[in-house]
Each structure stands twice: as C-alpha cells, then as structure tokens.
Design a protein around this motif. Structure first.
Motif, PDB file in Angstrom:
ATOM      1  N   SER A   1     -68.092 -74.379 -28.767  1.00 45.49           N
ATOM      2  CA  SER A   1     -69.415 -74.824 -28.322  1.00 45.49           C
ATOM      3  C   SER A   1     -70.519 -73.899 -28.837  1.00 45.49           C
ATOM      4  O   SER A   1     -71.579 -74.367 -29.267  1.00 45.49           O
ATOM      5  CB  SER A   1     -69.457 -74.898 -26.792  1.00 45.49           C
ATOM      6  N   ILE A   2     -70.263 -72.591 -28.810  1.00 42.66           N
ATOM      7  CA  ILE A   2     -71.280 -71.635 -29.252  1.00 42.66           C
ATOM      8  C   ILE A   2     -71.485 -71.711 -30.761  1.00 42.66           C
ATOM      9  O   ILE A   2     -72.619 -71.834 -31.253  1.00 42.66           O
ATOM     10  CB  ILE A   2     -70.900 -70.204 -28.815  1.00 42.66           C
ATOM     11  N   TYR A   3     -70.381 -71.665 -31.499  1.00 38.35           N
ATOM     12  CA  TYR A   3     -70.521 -71.754 -32.953  1.00 38.35           C
ATOM     13  C   TYR A   3     -70.950 -73.146 -33.393  1.00 38.35           C
ATOM     14  O   TYR A   3     -71.576 -73.319 -34.448  1.00 38.35           O
ATOM     15  CB  TYR A   3     -69.230 -71.348 -33.648  1.00 38.35           C
TER      16      TYR A   3
ATOM     17  N   PRO B   1     -63.710 -67.849 -34.776  1.00 38.21           N
ATOM     18  CA  PRO B   1     -64.566 -68.392 -33.715  1.00 38.21           C
ATOM     19  C   PRO B   1     -64.626 -67.576 -32.430  1.00 38.21           C
ATOM     20  O   PRO B   1     -65.530 -67.771 -31.626  1.00 38.21           O
ATOM     21  CB  PRO B   1     -63.960 -69.777 -33.449  1.00 38.21           C
ATOM     22  N   TYR B   2     -63.681 -66.644 -32.255  1.00 35.25           N
ATOM     23  CA  TYR B   2     -63.705 -65.804 -31.049  1.00 35.25           C
ATOM     24  C   TYR B   2     -64.802 -64.751 -31.097  1.00 35.25           C
ATOM     25  O   TYR B   2     -65.078 -64.092 -30.090  1.00 35.25           O
ATOM     26  CB  TYR B   2     -62.349 -65.106 -30.881  1.00 35.25           C
ATOM     27  N   SER B   3     -65.453 -64.576 -32.250  1.00 33.77           N
ATOM     28  CA  SER B   3     -66.396 -63.463 -32.434  1.00 33.77           C
ATOM     29  C   SER B   3     -67.774 -63.776 -31.861  1.00 33.77           C
ATOM     30  O   SER B   3     -68.785 -63.756 -32.562  1.00 33.77           O
ATOM     31  CB  SER B   3     -66.505 -63.117 -33.926  1.00 33.77           C
TER      32      SER B   3
ATOM     33  N   ILE C   1     -61.236 -65.273 -18.285  1.00 29.69           N
ATOM     34  CA  ILE C   1     -60.870 -65.734 -16.941  1.00 29.69           C
ATOM     35  C   ILE C   1     -60.602 -67.233 -16.908  1.00 29.69           C
ATOM     36  O   ILE C   1     -60.455 -67.815 -15.834  1.00 29.69           O
ATOM     37  CB  ILE C   1     -61.952 -65.372 -15.903  1.00 29.69           C
ATOM     38  N   VAL C   2     -60.541 -67.843 -18.084  1.00 27.93           N
ATOM     39  CA  VAL C   2     -60.227 -69.267 -18.175  1.00 27.93           C
ATOM     40  C   VAL C   2     -58.989 -69.424 -19.054  1.00 27.93           C
ATOM     41  O   VAL C   2     -58.535 -68.476 -19.694  1.00 27.93           O
ATOM     42  CB  VAL C   2     -61.404 -70.074 -18.767  1.00 27.93           C
ATOM     43  N   SER C   3     -58.440 -70.623 -19.083  1.00 30.47           N
ATOM     44  CA  SER C   3     -57.257 -70.876 -19.908  1.00 30.47           C
ATOM     45  C   SER C   3     -57.607 -70.759 -21.388  1.00 30.47           C
ATOM     46  O   SER C   3     -58.779 -70.852 -21.779  1.00 30.47           O
ATOM     47  CB  SER C   3     -56.700 -72.273 -19.620  1.00 30.47           C
ATOM     48  N   GLU C   4     -56.585 -70.583 -22.214  1.00 29.11           N
ATOM     49  CA  GLU C   4     -56.819 -70.455 -23.647  1.00 29.11           C
ATOM     50  C   GLU C   4     -57.510 -71.689 -24.234  1.00 29.11           C
ATOM     51  O   GLU C   4     -58.445 -71.540 -25.029  1.00 29.11           O
ATOM     52  CB  GLU C   4     -55.497 -70.196 -24.366  1.00 29.11           C
ATOM     53  N   PRO C   5     -57.116 -72.917 -23.849  1.00 29.14           N
ATOM     54  CA  PRO C   5     -57.827 -74.089 -24.389  1.00 29.14           C
ATOM     55  C   PRO C   5     -59.302 -74.116 -24.008  1.00 29.14           C
ATOM     56  O   PRO C   5     -60.151 -74.498 -24.822  1.00 29.14           O
ATOM     57  CB  PRO C   5     -57.065 -75.271 -23.784  1.00 29.14           C
ATOM     58  N   VAL C   6     -59.624 -73.724 -22.779  1.00 28.39           N
ATOM     59  CA  VAL C   6     -61.023 -73.704 -22.359  1.00 28.39           C
ATOM     60  C   VAL C   6     -61.775 -72.606 -23.103  1.00 28.39           C
ATOM     61  O   VAL C   6     -62.917 -72.807 -23.536  1.00 28.39           O
ATOM     62  CB  VAL C   6     -61.144 -73.516 -20.828  1.00 28.39           C
ATOM     63  N   ALA C   7     -61.147 -71.453 -23.276  1.00 23.78           N
ATOM     64  CA  ALA C   7     -61.779 -70.368 -24.032  1.00 23.78           C
ATOM     65  C   ALA C   7     -62.082 -70.826 -25.453  1.00 23.78           C
ATOM     66  O   ALA C   7     -63.177 -70.586 -25.980  1.00 23.78           O
ATOM     67  CB  ALA C   7     -60.883 -69.130 -24.050  1.00 23.78           C
TER      68      ALA C   7
ATOM     69  N   ILE D   1     -62.272 -78.721 -19.733  1.00 18.53           N
ATOM     70  CA  ILE D   1     -61.956 -78.329 -18.361  1.00 18.53           C
ATOM     71  C   ILE D   1     -61.376 -79.507 -17.587  1.00 18.53           C
ATOM     72  O   ILE D   1     -60.413 -79.365 -16.820  1.00 18.53           O
ATOM     73  CB  ILE D   1     -63.217 -77.761 -17.657  1.00 18.53           C
ATOM     74  N   SER D   2     -61.928 -80.690 -17.801  1.00 19.64           N
ATOM     75  CA  SER D   2     -61.448 -81.874 -17.083  1.00 19.64           C
ATOM     76  C   SER D   2     -60.032 -82.261 -17.480  1.00 19.64           C
ATOM     77  O   SER D   2     -59.337 -82.945 -16.728  1.00 19.64           O
ATOM     78  CB  SER D   2     -62.399 -83.063 -17.341  1.00 19.64           C
TER      79      SER D   2
END
Length: 441
Positions: free
Chosen positions: A416-418, A208-210, A404-410, A438-439
């Motif tokens: 969300s994209i996939y 999913p990181y791709s 630039i965000v935390s690992e869970p947000v990343a 984020i919340s």
C-alpha cells in the motif's frame, strides 16, 4: 506435551527423519540428558547458547565480545556458543524442540518464541526481572511487554531495532535548507531539493519492506489506537486518519520527493544513492551506521525520527526504538540449580551498564537507557543516533507496526505504501488493499 507442541512442530516426515539423524550423531558428543552438563554437583557450569548467525565473532561482534567478557569475569562458567545462519538456526531449534533438547539460551523469532511458550518449553523470566529492578528501570519502556504472554515473561530483547531517516547535513547546508521538524517543514525542503535536482528521500520499491520511517509516520496517525479494533473487525483500516497518512505520501510523490526510478531500485541501490550524495535523506536503520562511519561523509550524516503532523492523532513525538527478536531460556534450566544461577548471572551482565558499554563500543544501541562513553571523533554518526535515542520528552512506538500483524497483512501494508509512492494506488485504494487482506484472515 505432544498435543501442545502440534502447532509449533508441524514439520514434514522428512524433516523429522533429518532431526533424528542429526541428533543421533550429535549425541555421541553430548550427554543423553540433553544440552548442558552436570546436574548441579560440580563447580564449573557450561551454558549452551545458540544464535542466528554462522560466525558470531565477525557478524555479531557486540554480542560475541559481551560473551567473552562475561567468561573472563566468571571463569567457572563456560558459554558454548553455537552459531548458525538464521534460516538453518530456526529449523534447528524446531528440530530440537521436537526432541526436547533445546539449548539453554537461544535467539528466536518473536512468533516462533511465542509458540514455544504456548508449548510450555520456555522459562518464565519474571523472577529475573523482580530480582533486578535496577535493570528493569533502565529498559526502554516497550522492550519487555512484547515478550509477555498470560503474565509470563517468556523472553528478553536481544537488541533493539532502531529506524528512521538518515540525512546528509552537507546537502541541507548547501541549499540552505533547515532540518525539518514538521510535515510542513518537510514539504518546503522537498520543494527546494526538487528545484536543485536532488532526490529528497532515497527509496527502492524492489525491496518493499523498506518503509520503516513511513511506518513510524503511520503511528502518528493513531495506528496503535486503532489496530486492535481493525484486526477484530470492529474498525476498518480504511478510516479517515489512515487515509490522511496516505495522502501525505501522495503529496510527497507529486512534489518529486522520491527517485524517478523508485519502482526499479532496490534498497541497496537507494543506500548507494544516499551515500554518493544524490539524495538528502534515506529511510533505513542503525544497521547502516558502520557503513556511514567508514565513508567520506561520516561527519555530515545525521539521524532523524521523521516529521510530526498537525492533523495527526495523539502524541507526535514518537521514536522507533523497538524490540527485535528475543533471547529465550529453556525451561529445563530451572531443574539445575547451578545452571540456573549461571544463566541468571549472564542475563544480569548482558543487560548491565558494562554490557551496554560493550554494545556502544561496537556501535550497537543498547537495550537500556544509558549515558555511556562514545568517542564522538571516532564515531560521529553513532553518537548522533544515541543522542536521538536519548531525546527527552520523546517516546518510542510500542512496536514496529508491521511486526504486530500477520505476514500477509504486513506485506499488504508494504504494498500500500509503495503503491502510493509509485503512483499505482490512490490513498483510498491503498487503504483498501490492506483492509481487504485483513478481511481475508
């Protein structure tokens, strides 16, 4: 110092015992004063240099050759190169930090390097930059700011992370499709490829990181204008501009831009789909350069930063040449004049045009803007990448949005994209996935 280190060094008792055991054995061959040799009295200096691969010569040839060339030109300086695979390297550095025996120079992940800086263990490299203004002027603009904290330059880029869309020129020519510039152009290209049973963009959601090129597209919808406010709770990830970005992904999906089996493919299968001529484009980075150079399609592969958007926010001429992990220097180096001078000399060489040329020779983009020599016949793919990197009037996003965000947000961003690509989420649901994560932070 122990209080400052508590955040960074939250290791288990077992790990601490391992550290003591490892260090106890290693100190039989090292000075009791930690890494390094004489305290400035001799004419020869040794620099202990630790990096994140087990076999630097084969796995990081550009870096390895730079080190060898530096020692050849500076016979009074020996670089003791210590290579360990990344996971073990990180563990090793944490153990060495606990015993205050860090190497003189080492590679580190950005978040961990920042924690070491907060613990007061890294050398401020501001003086190096001030004394080498000609190098600073050649850095890509975003290569330094990432490694600053409270006015201290705690790291310098090891190599740049360059990502975008690879494309198969032969397929574009076969179906008389112009290489897109705008999103509207991309839509027309997708329609033509779909009519001819060609996948437009090879992707595999099993990894999913791709989503590198799509993260750059998100930057064209004002991501870096908003993200600080979003993380502070002053703005929502579910905003009009970000929704528009996800709507574009949904439209590409509906037009058949992605493989029908994208949900069951991984990244490497997506690469194979592109390499075998089944897809017109591939979302990836310059780490695939050598693969394409050695393939039958070498003369047909190009590199593209992705489309601009008429409803985007801010500058649309955005590239993605961002700093990956930094090189950092042990603060104790400043206590040894000879070693300090040797380390500064190495950094000067590493970021010089001579160092950049070694990287170019190994098909690795240098950190500095540099019009070095590239054998275009031998390396046609890499030449096209460098051409894009030096494109006038284009500038890089400050960083990769997920870095630039935390690992869970990343991870939520990837999901969300996939999720939209796979038809699991609507654009509105996709932004809510990230907003919710984020919340929870």
């Amino acid at each position: 110092m122990r209080k400052k280190l508590k955040k960074f060094l939250s290791l288990s008792i077992v790990l601490v015992m391992m550290a003591v055991s490892v260090l106890g054995c290693s100190q039989k061959n090292e000075s009791s004063e930690g890494p390094s040799d004489s305290q400035g009295g001799g004419s020869e200096v040794t620099i202990d240099f630790a990096i994140h691969v087990a076999n630097p010569k084969d796995q990081e040839p550009a870096f390895y050759q730079t080190v060898q060339k530096f020692m050849e030109e500076n016979p009074d300086i020996t670089i003791n190169l210590q290579g360990t695979d990344q996971k073990e390297h990180i563990k090793k550095i944490k153990m060495m930090a606990q015993s205050d025996t860090l190497p003189d120079i080492f590679w580190m992940l950005p978040a961990s390097a920042k924690e070491l800086e907060e613990a007061g263990m890294l050398l401020d490299l501001t003086d190096f930059l001030n004394n080498n203004s000609e190098i600073v002027e050649k850095f890509h603009t975003n290569m330094l700011d990432t490694y600053k904290l409270d006015g201290s330059q705690f790291g310098l880029p090891y190599q740049p992370l360059v990502t975008g869309l690879w494309y198969n020129k032969a397929l574009f020519e076969k179906y008389k499709v112009e290489l897109p510039e705008t999103y509207a152009d991309l839509i027309e290209a997708v329609k033509t490829f779909e009519e001819n049973d060609v996948v437009s963009i090879a992707k595999g959601s099993k990894d999913p990181y791709s989503v590198w090129a799509f993260l750059t597209m998100l930057s064209r919808y004002g991501y870096f204008d908003k993200i600080d406010q979003v993380l502070a709770g002053e703005e929502s990830y579910n905003n009009e501009d970000f929704v528009k970005f996800y709507e574009k992904i949904a439209e590409l999906r509906d037009l058949g831009a992605f493989p029908d089996n994208v949900s069951t493919l991984n990244y490497f299968q997506a690469v194979e789909m592109f390499s075998s001529g089944q897809a017109a484009m591939l979302d990836a980075g310059v780490w695939e350069t050598k693969r394409f150079e050695e393939s039958a399609m070498a003369n047909d592969v190009g590199f593209w930063w992705g489309p601009t958007f008429s409803d985007g926010v801010g500058n649309q001429q955005i590239t993605s040449i961002v700093p990956a992990a930094p090189l950092v220097v042990n603060k104790k180096v400043e206590d040894n004049d000879a070693k300090y001078e040797a380390v500064m000399k190495f950094l000067n060489f590493y970021y010089s045009e001579d160092g950049a040329q070694i990287m170019l020779d190994n098909q690795v983009p240098p950190m500095i803007k540099f019009e070095g020599e590239i054998d275009e016949e031998k390396h046609p793919v890499f030449a096209k990448v460098v051409e894009q990197m030096n494109k006038p009037d284009w500038e890089s996003q400050p960083n990769q949005p997920d870095l630039i965000v935390s690992e869970p947000v990343a991870n939520a961003m990837y999901d969300s994209i996939y999720g939209v690509i796979n038809g699991i989420y609507t654009p509105e649901q996709a932004v809510d996935v990230v907003a919710k994560k984020i919340s929870e932070q």
